[in-house]
Enzyme design. Structure first.
Site, PDB file in Angstrom:
ATOM      1  N   ARG A  50      57.765   2.561   8.478  1.00  0.00           N
ATOM      2  CA  ARG A  50      57.307   3.741   9.235  1.00  0.00           C
ATOM      3  C   ARG A  50      56.093   3.369  10.083  1.00  0.00           C
ATOM      4  O   ARG A  50      55.152   2.748   9.628  1.00  0.00           O
ATOM      5  CB  ARG A  50      56.942   4.853   8.258  1.00  0.00           C
ATOM      6  N   VAL A  51      56.132   3.737  11.348  1.00  0.00           N
ATOM      7  CA  VAL A  51      54.988   3.531  12.236  1.00  0.00           C
ATOM      8  C   VAL A  51      54.438   4.907  12.594  1.00  0.00           C
ATOM      9  O   VAL A  51      55.204   5.826  12.893  1.00  0.00           O
ATOM     10  CB  VAL A  51      55.398   2.760  13.506  1.00  0.00           C
ATOM     11  N   GLY A  52      53.131   5.046  12.537  1.00  0.00           N
ATOM     12  CA  GLY A  52      52.502   6.335  12.822  1.00  0.00           C
ATOM     13  C   GLY A  52      52.031   6.449  14.255  1.00  0.00           C
ATOM     14  O   GLY A  52      52.417   5.668  15.132  1.00  0.00           O
ATOM     15  N   ASP A  53      51.173   7.418  14.473  1.00  0.00           N
ATOM     16  CA  ASP A  53      50.688   7.706  15.824  1.00  0.00           C
ATOM     17  C   ASP A  53      49.579   6.759  16.274  1.00  0.00           C
ATOM     18  O   ASP A  53      49.400   6.549  17.478  1.00  0.00           O
ATOM     19  CB  ASP A  53      50.133   9.139  15.884  1.00  0.00           C
TER      20      ASP A  53
ATOM     21  N   THR B  42      42.732   6.943   7.975  1.00  0.00           N
ATOM     22  CA  THR B  42      42.631   6.408   9.337  1.00  0.00           C
ATOM     23  C   THR B  42      41.192   6.346   9.823  1.00  0.00           C
ATOM     24  O   THR B  42      40.386   7.208   9.514  1.00  0.00           O
ATOM     25  CB  THR B  42      43.474   7.239  10.342  1.00  0.00           C
TER      26      THR B  42
ATOM     27  N   GLY C 222      45.402  12.309  11.290  1.00  0.00           N
ATOM     28  CA  GLY C 222      46.117  13.452  10.726  1.00  0.00           C
ATOM     29  C   GLY C 222      47.601  13.164  10.656  1.00  0.00           C
ATOM     30  O   GLY C 222      48.014  12.000  10.560  1.00  0.00           O
TER      31      GLY C 222
ATOM     32  N   GLY D 211      50.626  12.117  11.593  1.00  0.00           N
ATOM     33  CA  GLY D 211      50.983  11.273  12.727  1.00  0.00           C
ATOM     34  C   GLY D 211      52.262  11.672  13.443  1.00  0.00           C
ATOM     35  O   GLY D 211      52.371  11.528  14.663  1.00  0.00           O
TER      36      GLY D 211
HETATM   37  N1  ASP Z   1      47.562   9.510  11.631  1.00  0.00           N
HETATM   38  C1  ASP Z   1      47.802   8.560  10.577  1.00  0.00           C
HETATM   39  C2  ASP Z   1      49.265   8.249  10.520  1.00  0.00           C
HETATM   40  O1  ASP Z   1      50.068   9.171  10.570  1.00  0.00           O
HETATM   41  C3  ASP Z   1      47.353   9.030   9.238  1.00  0.00           C
HETATM   42  C4  ASP Z   1      46.032   9.723   9.195  1.00  0.00           C
HETATM   43  O2  ASP Z   1      45.295   9.749  10.157  1.00  0.00           O
HETATM   44  O3  ASP Z   1      45.713  10.249   8.149  1.00  0.00           O
HETATM   45  O4  ASP Z   1      49.610   7.122  10.391  1.00  0.00           O
END
Ligand code: ASP
Length: 316
Positions: A207-210, A179, A231, A233
């Site tokens: 899948r959708v993350g944060d 990210t 991190g 998510g």
């Molecule tokens: N936060 C991101 C997600 O979960 C992944 C990452 O930052 O490593 O999509």
């Protein structure tokens, strides 16, 4: 962790947090990462010193990292369990809390710019999948063929994660996280944040993350703080981490340093790993993480610096 920067513009970036150990990447790869972090800072900073807005600066800085193969966003994004790429991105303007996001896109070359277009050209905040792609096409945003986004490093990471899963061991964090993001404060005191990602290796398709979830991985409010996270998510979403940081400042009256410490503790208490970058309305900064390293950098008057490992500092 934090410094007073009264009325001075400042730009912070991250390129992902994780188990980043010295000597793990080749010297060439580490040099390439540092070079592209620096380029992102230089381009974003150029916007700020020319009197541009925090919003323009964070978009520019994130675009540079999306175009780089070194980071998990745009070109070089992590692969899903099916070996495909699905991008998520968001941008937010602290001035009026206008926000835009896209998720699950596969052809948009710079998802952060699509997010900005959603914010500025539609009545919506978040477009996903085919609708987001159709919108980007209509607006003439550059698209790219799927192969453009693939890199051999991400394919190897997917193979390692899938092999670890078969062996029922845990994959290394290095292969999971990534990210990119930027937060900025401009000369007028405006704050903005942007985040862009491929998610993480072996995520389920869909899948959708944060990162594209306003308040979770991306948040900006001129009265409090601009935030971009990286991190785990799912935990960022469950804790609405960016908004939580803002609330700790607005409602609990904490300064950024204390609020950041508590929010990082909140993340850890739920088993979440990662970090974030933040700049507040007074120009205070924070770049905390609970992983061994986080790709990160700062640009402010007379000073551009990047760091990777936990024991490196960004001071002059
Ligand atoms: N936060 C991101 C997600 O979960 C992944 C990452 O930052 O490593 O999509």
């Amino acid at each position: 962790m934090s410094k007073a920067l009264s009325a001075a513009p400042v730009l912070l970036i991250h390129g992902g947090a994780g188990a980043i150990a010295r000597g793990e990447a080749s010297a060439e790869r580490e040099a390439a990462i540092r070079k592209d972090l620096r380029r992102s800072l230089e381009e974003g900073w150029a916007v700020l010193i020319e009197g541009g807005s925090a919003l323009d600066a964070v978009e520019r800085a994130v675009r540079v990292m999306e175009d780089s193969p070194c980071f998990n966003a745009g070109h070089g994004a992590a692969l899903t369990s099916e070996g495909t790429i699905e991008h998520d991105a968001a941008i937010m303007n602290g001035r009026d809390r206008a926000a835009g996001a896209v998720s699950g896109t596969t052809r948009i070359r710079n998802p952060v710019s699509a997010a900005r277009a959603v914010m500025e050209l539609t009545p919506h905040v978040h477009l996903t999948g085919a609708g987001a792609e159709q919108f980007a096409r209509q607006e003439g945003l550059p698209l790219a063929p799927p192969w453009y986004f693939f890199t051999p490093e991400r394919l190897a990471a997917l193979e390692r994660v899938q092999a670890a899963k078969k062996r029922r061991t845990t994959a290394t964090e290095r292969d999971r996280h990534g990210t990119v993001g930027a937060v900025a404060r401009d000369r007028a005191g405006g704050l903005a944040a942007a985040t862009s990602t491929g998610g993480y290796a072996n995520k389920m398709p869909g899948r959708v993350g944060d990162s594209p979830i306003i308040g979770a991985g991306t948040f900006a409010d001129n009265r409090t703080v601009a935030f971009s996270g990286t991190g785990h998510g799912e935990i960022f979403m469950r804790l609405v981490l960016g908004h939580r940081l803002s609330c700790r400042i607005e409602l609990e009256g904490l300064d950024l340093a204390e609020a950041s410490r508590r929010v990082l503790d909140d993340l850890g208490a739920f088993g979440g790993t990662g970090g974030f970058i933040a700049v507040d309305h007074r120009g205070e900064i924070a770049l905390p993480f609970n992983t061994p390293g986080m790709y990160r950098g700062i640009a402010r008057e007379g000073h551009i610096a990047v760091a990777i490992f936990g024991d490196e500092t960004l001071s002059t």
